[in-house]
Design a protein around this motif. Sequence first.
Motif, PDB file in Angstrom:
ATOM      1  N   HIS A 115       5.180   5.172   5.475  1.00 22.58           N
ATOM      2  CA  HIS A 115       5.715   4.828   6.790  1.00 22.58           C
ATOM      3  C   HIS A 115       7.229   4.716   6.743  1.00 22.58           C
ATOM      4  CE1 HIS A 115       5.584   1.930  10.491  1.00 22.58           C
ATOM      5  NE2 HIS A 115       6.159   3.096  10.771  1.00 22.58           N
ATOM      6  N   LEU A 116       7.765   4.040   5.718  1.00 25.88           N
ATOM      7  CA  LEU A 116       9.218   3.905   5.583  1.00 25.88           C
ATOM      8  C   LEU A 116       9.862   5.255   5.266  1.00 25.88           C
ATOM      9  CD1 LEU A 116      11.802   2.243   5.485  1.00 25.88           C
ATOM     10  CD2 LEU A 116      11.290   1.675   3.096  1.00 25.88           C
ATOM     11  N   LYS A 117       9.200   6.078   4.480  1.00 28.91           N
ATOM     12  CA  LYS A 117       9.719   7.407   4.153  1.00 28.91           C
ATOM     13  C   LYS A 117       9.932   8.219   5.435  1.00 28.91           C
ATOM     14  CE  LYS A 117       8.173  11.769   2.079  1.00 28.91           C
ATOM     15  NZ  LYS A 117       9.468  12.257   1.571  1.00 28.91           N
ATOM     16  N   PHE A 118       8.936   8.224   6.313  1.00 30.16           N
ATOM     17  CA  PHE A 118       9.050   8.980   7.564  1.00 30.16           C
ATOM     18  C   PHE A 118      10.171   8.418   8.439  1.00 30.16           C
ATOM     19  CE2 PHE A 118       4.245   9.711   7.018  1.00 30.16           C
ATOM     20  CZ  PHE A 118       4.480  10.811   6.216  1.00 30.16           C
ATOM     21  N   PHE A 119      10.303   7.096   8.421  1.00 25.86           N
ATOM     22  CA  PHE A 119      11.353   6.455   9.223  1.00 25.86           C
ATOM     23  C   PHE A 119      12.739   6.867   8.729  1.00 25.86           C
ATOM     24  CE2 PHE A 119      14.376   3.054   9.994  1.00 25.86           C
ATOM     25  CZ  PHE A 119      14.206   2.792  11.342  1.00 25.86           C
ATOM     26  N   LEU A 120      12.949   6.855   7.424  1.00 23.56           N
ATOM     27  CA  LEU A 120      14.264   7.166   6.861  1.00 23.56           C
ATOM     28  C   LEU A 120      14.641   8.637   7.042  1.00 23.56           C
ATOM     29  CD1 LEU A 120      14.124   5.102   3.534  1.00 23.56           C
ATOM     30  CD2 LEU A 120      15.459   4.573   5.584  1.00 23.56           C
ATOM     31  N   GLU A 121      13.658   9.514   6.971  1.00 25.54           N
ATOM     32  CA  GLU A 121      13.952  10.944   7.054  1.00 25.54           C
ATOM     33  C   GLU A 121      13.907  11.492   8.478  1.00 25.54           C
ATOM     34  OE1 GLU A 121      11.205  12.721   4.355  1.00 25.54           O
ATOM     35  OE2 GLU A 121      12.445  12.271   2.594  1.00 25.54           O
ATOM     36  N   THR A 153       0.849  -1.196   0.000  1.00 27.79           N
ATOM     37  CA  THR A 153       0.000   0.000   0.000  1.00 27.79           C
ATOM     38  C   THR A 153       0.879   1.239   0.000  1.00 27.79           C
ATOM     39  OG1 THR A 153      -0.080   0.135   2.424  1.00 27.79           O
ATOM     40  CG2 THR A 153      -1.771  -1.205   1.323  1.00 27.79           C
ATOM     41  N   ALA A 154       0.303   2.367  -0.438  1.00 24.83           N
ATOM     42  CA  ALA A 154       1.024   3.632  -0.417  1.00 24.83           C
ATOM     43  C   ALA A 154       1.288   4.086   1.008  1.00 24.83           C
ATOM     44  CB  ALA A 154       0.225   4.701  -1.182  1.00 24.83           C
ATOM     45  N   ALA A 155       0.375   3.760   1.933  1.00 24.90           N
ATOM     46  CA  ALA A 155       0.559   4.144   3.328  1.00 24.90           C
ATOM     47  C   ALA A 155       1.796   3.488   3.922  1.00 24.90           C
ATOM     48  CB  ALA A 155      -0.688   3.769   4.129  1.00 24.90           C
ATOM     49  N   ARG A 156       2.013   2.229   3.529  1.00 17.08           N
ATOM     50  CA  ARG A 156       3.195   1.513   4.027  1.00 17.08           C
ATOM     51  C   ARG A 156       4.484   2.141   3.484  1.00 17.08           C
ATOM     52  NH1 ARG A 156       5.001  -0.940   8.294  1.00 17.08           N
ATOM     53  NH2 ARG A 156       6.063  -2.928   7.937  1.00 17.08           N
ATOM     54  N   SER A 157       4.459   2.576   2.240  1.00 11.53           N
ATOM     55  CA  SER A 157       5.617   3.260   1.654  1.00 11.53           C
ATOM     56  C   SER A 157       5.891   4.559   2.397  1.00 11.53           C
ATOM     57  CB  SER A 157       5.363   3.540   0.170  1.00 11.53           C
ATOM     58  OG  SER A 157       5.236   2.350  -0.567  1.00 11.53           O
ATOM     59  N   GLN A 196      23.220  -1.503   0.186  1.00  9.87           N
ATOM     60  CA  GLN A 196      22.790  -2.892   0.383  1.00  9.87           C
ATOM     61  C   GLN A 196      22.737  -3.240   1.867  1.00  9.87           C
ATOM     62  OE1 GLN A 196      21.995  -5.201  -2.333  1.00  9.87           O
ATOM     63  NE2 GLN A 196      21.000  -5.975  -0.483  1.00  9.87           N
ATOM     64  N   ASN A 197      23.702  -2.726   2.623  1.00 11.13           N
ATOM     65  CA  ASN A 197      23.692  -2.972   4.068  1.00 11.13           C
ATOM     66  C   ASN A 197      22.458  -2.363   4.726  1.00 11.13           C
ATOM     67  OD1 ASN A 197      26.139  -4.304   3.899  1.00 11.13           O
ATOM     68  ND2 ASN A 197      27.364  -2.541   4.524  1.00 11.13           N
ATOM     69  N   VAL A 198      22.123  -1.140   4.320  1.00 10.49           N
ATOM     70  CA  VAL A 198      20.952  -0.471   4.905  1.00 10.49           C
ATOM     71  C   VAL A 198      19.670  -1.202   4.541  1.00 10.49           C
ATOM     72  CG1 VAL A 198      19.587   1.653   4.896  1.00 10.49           C
ATOM     73  CG2 VAL A 198      22.086   1.772   5.008  1.00 10.49           C
ATOM     74  N   LEU A 199      19.549  -1.628   3.285  1.00  8.42           N
ATOM     75  CA  LEU A 199      18.338  -2.341   2.866  1.00  8.42           C
ATOM     76  C   LEU A 199      18.184  -3.655   3.623  1.00  8.42           C
ATOM     77  CD1 LEU A 199      18.406  -1.740  -1.012  1.00  8.42           C
ATOM     78  CD2 LEU A 199      16.979  -0.604   0.699  1.00  8.42           C
ATOM     79  N   ASP A 200      19.298  -4.345   3.851  1.00  3.15           N
ATOM     80  CA  ASP A 200      19.233  -5.593   4.626  1.00  3.15           C
ATOM     81  C   ASP A 200      18.803  -5.301   6.065  1.00  3.15           C
ATOM     82  OD1 ASP A 200      20.069  -6.956   2.395  1.00  3.15           O
ATOM     83  OD2 ASP A 200      22.187  -7.037   2.996  1.00  3.15           O
ATOM     84  N   PHE A 201      19.278  -4.198   6.590  1.00  7.03           N
ATOM     85  CA  PHE A 201      18.902  -3.810   7.946  1.00  7.03           C
ATOM     86  C   PHE A 201      17.419  -3.448   8.034  1.00  7.03           C
ATOM     87  CE2 PHE A 201      18.303  -0.327  11.022  1.00  7.03           C
ATOM     88  CZ  PHE A 201      18.707  -0.944  12.195  1.00  7.03           C
ATOM     89  N   LEU A 202      16.926  -2.708   7.033  1.00  2.00           N
ATOM     90  CA  LEU A 202      15.520  -2.305   7.024  1.00  2.00           C
ATOM     91  C   LEU A 202      14.584  -3.494   6.849  1.00  2.00           C
ATOM     92  CD1 LEU A 202      15.700   0.925   4.804  1.00  2.00           C
ATOM     93  CD2 LEU A 202      15.404   0.809   7.298  1.00  2.00           C
ATOM     94  N   GLN A 203      15.072  -4.527   6.177  1.00  2.00           N
ATOM     95  CA  GLN A 203      14.231  -5.691   5.908  1.00  2.00           C
ATOM     96  C   GLN A 203      13.766  -6.361   7.202  1.00  2.00           C
ATOM     97  OE1 GLN A 203      14.318  -6.671   2.172  1.00  2.00           O
ATOM     98  NE2 GLN A 203      12.260  -7.187   2.850  1.00  2.00           N
ATOM     99  N   ILE A 204      14.502  -6.140   8.287  1.00  2.00           N
ATOM    100  CA  ILE A 204      14.127  -6.746   9.570  1.00  2.00           C
ATOM    101  C   ILE A 204      12.842  -6.119  10.107  1.00  2.00           C
ATOM    102  CG2 ILE A 204      14.870  -7.121  11.959  1.00  2.00           C
ATOM    103  CD1 ILE A 204      17.765  -7.045  10.964  1.00  2.00           C
ATOM    104  N   ASP A 205      12.776  -4.784  10.063  1.00  2.00           N
ATOM    105  CA  ASP A 205      11.596  -4.079  10.574  1.00  2.00           C
ATOM    106  C   ASP A 205      10.504  -3.913   9.519  1.00  2.00           C
ATOM    107  OD1 ASP A 205      12.690  -3.744  13.117  1.00  2.00           O
ATOM    108  OD2 ASP A 205      13.737  -1.906  12.511  1.00  2.00           O
ATOM    109  N   PHE A 206      10.874  -4.068   8.270  1.00  2.00           N
ATOM    110  CA  PHE A 206       9.904  -3.942   7.175  1.00  2.00           C
ATOM    111  C   PHE A 206       9.982  -5.201   6.296  1.00  2.00           C
ATOM    112  CE2 PHE A 206      10.958   0.331   8.486  1.00  2.00           C
ATOM    113  CZ  PHE A 206       9.748   1.003   8.481  1.00  2.00           C
ATOM    114  N   PRO A 207       9.551  -6.329   6.807  1.00  2.00           N
ATOM    115  CA  PRO A 207       9.663  -7.589   6.056  1.00  2.00           C
ATOM    116  C   PRO A 207       8.821  -7.607   4.789  1.00  2.00           C
ATOM    117  CG  PRO A 207       8.309  -7.889   8.012  1.00  2.00           C
ATOM    118  CD  PRO A 207       8.905  -6.525   8.121  1.00  2.00           C
TER     119      PRO A 207
END
Length: 522
Positions: free
Chosen positions: A306-312, A300-304, A367-378
Amino acid sequence: MDLRRGLPPKPPSTPAIVRHRKTTSNNINNTDRSSSSTDTVVDHRSPSPLPKASDALPLPLYLTNGIFFTLFFCVAYFLLHRWRDKIRSSTPLHVVTLSELAAIVSLIASFIYLLGFFGIDFVQSFIATSRVDEDNFTLEDDVEHHSKPKPRIMDPLPPALTLISEKDEEIVKSVVSGSLPSYSLESKLGDCRRAASIRREALEKKTGRSLLGLPLEGFDYDSILGQCCEMPIGYVQLPIGIAGPLLLNGGEYMVPMATTEGCLVASTNRGCKAIFASGGATAILLKDGMTRAPVVRFGTAARSAHLKFFLEDPINFDTLSIVFNKSSRFARLQSIRCSIAGKNLYIRFTCSTGDAMGMNMVSKGVQNVLDFLQIDFPDMDVIGISGSLGGFNAHAANIVSAVFIATGQDPAQNIESSHCITMMEAINGGKDLHISVTMPSIEVGTVGGGTQLASQSACLNLLGVKGASKESPGSNARVLATIVAGAVLAGELSLMSAISSGQLVKSHMKYNRSNRDMTAIA
């Protein structure tokens, strides 16, 4: 139409021993292979002597030369003496007697003979060359009527210039047959120079085209192993010019420029002279950073968002920086910016990379950051780790630049020629992939400019498009354009496959790294 009808009849003793061998092989799906060869031998007897220009003279050459030399100087002296008397007596020079007229004619005749005498060797060589070419043309025409048509080859293979050992010859045969992969020669042999030589020999045998003019010796092939170029067969020579001095920020710089474009160095040098005369130029660096822009997708766009707010969020930046920076001693994360388009989130990482260009550094850090984010955003689906800035392709300019440099194209045309739209579509229920590249402006040529240099000319010959086409003017350039597009298609397919499988960073870390200490070697 038989072109031999206009030729004079050949004497029965015309020499010739011609062996014509034609080999063809077909390979369909790497399963069916067939080859055929035909030999045609034409053998005639002893050669007849080639005619000389002096054979047409009625007297021996030395006697004829003596007569005309004497005649020329005697007549010249007589006329000069007569003209001096006319000048003294005020007699018009155009009023001539019969003896003077005869002397003028003799002077002209002897001058023409002497002019021909000094060029007699040229005349003889011209006649000999014409005769040999005529005989060769007729012989080749005779052989052609007794053999099957052969594929068009720009420059056929010349006699071998260097001898290779019997052991290397066996390896060449293995590479040609496909039983030994060409890319594995360095690891199998442990000698990069030998591997390049064997690969080159195999390529010539496989294609039937010569690489004469492309240097092999004089290059350190060990220095590029695992770092710069795979499967080398030689190197392209590029002229380097100097423009300058360039007065910039108070310092003077002599700028080296490697190019095959005429007037480029001269033009730049003229600009440097104008800058110097005006007191110099000032350059200000506005920002120092390398970026990488992956794209991820959510359900969903809402989920996208959510990650935007987390990264910024500044609170999370320190944590992400630690994850990113562990990829390199020099890479340091500077900022993260995000943009949303529907369910897609486009992330742009910016980092400093020291004195390195740093594309591999930032790729590994991302790639390291994406692997790290995959834990909280499976539920995050990584679509691609690399975006093309300002275009609709993955790296078309990469392939275009490489082919342009190898074939002597004008580097200035790289911008227009790299415009490319790459499209991919799943077909047959997702079982197959349809990929296409559309390139509106590929600006290439096979004559002029850098194409005439030996190394670049050899590369064009390898492609079968060297020089101008006599049968269909412009066809060689058109074929070269299609080759460039085909190479871009191959490059786009490979890179997108690496991105989709997550192998891009791993492959660069494995194959684009050298453990050699080049500083110590230097």
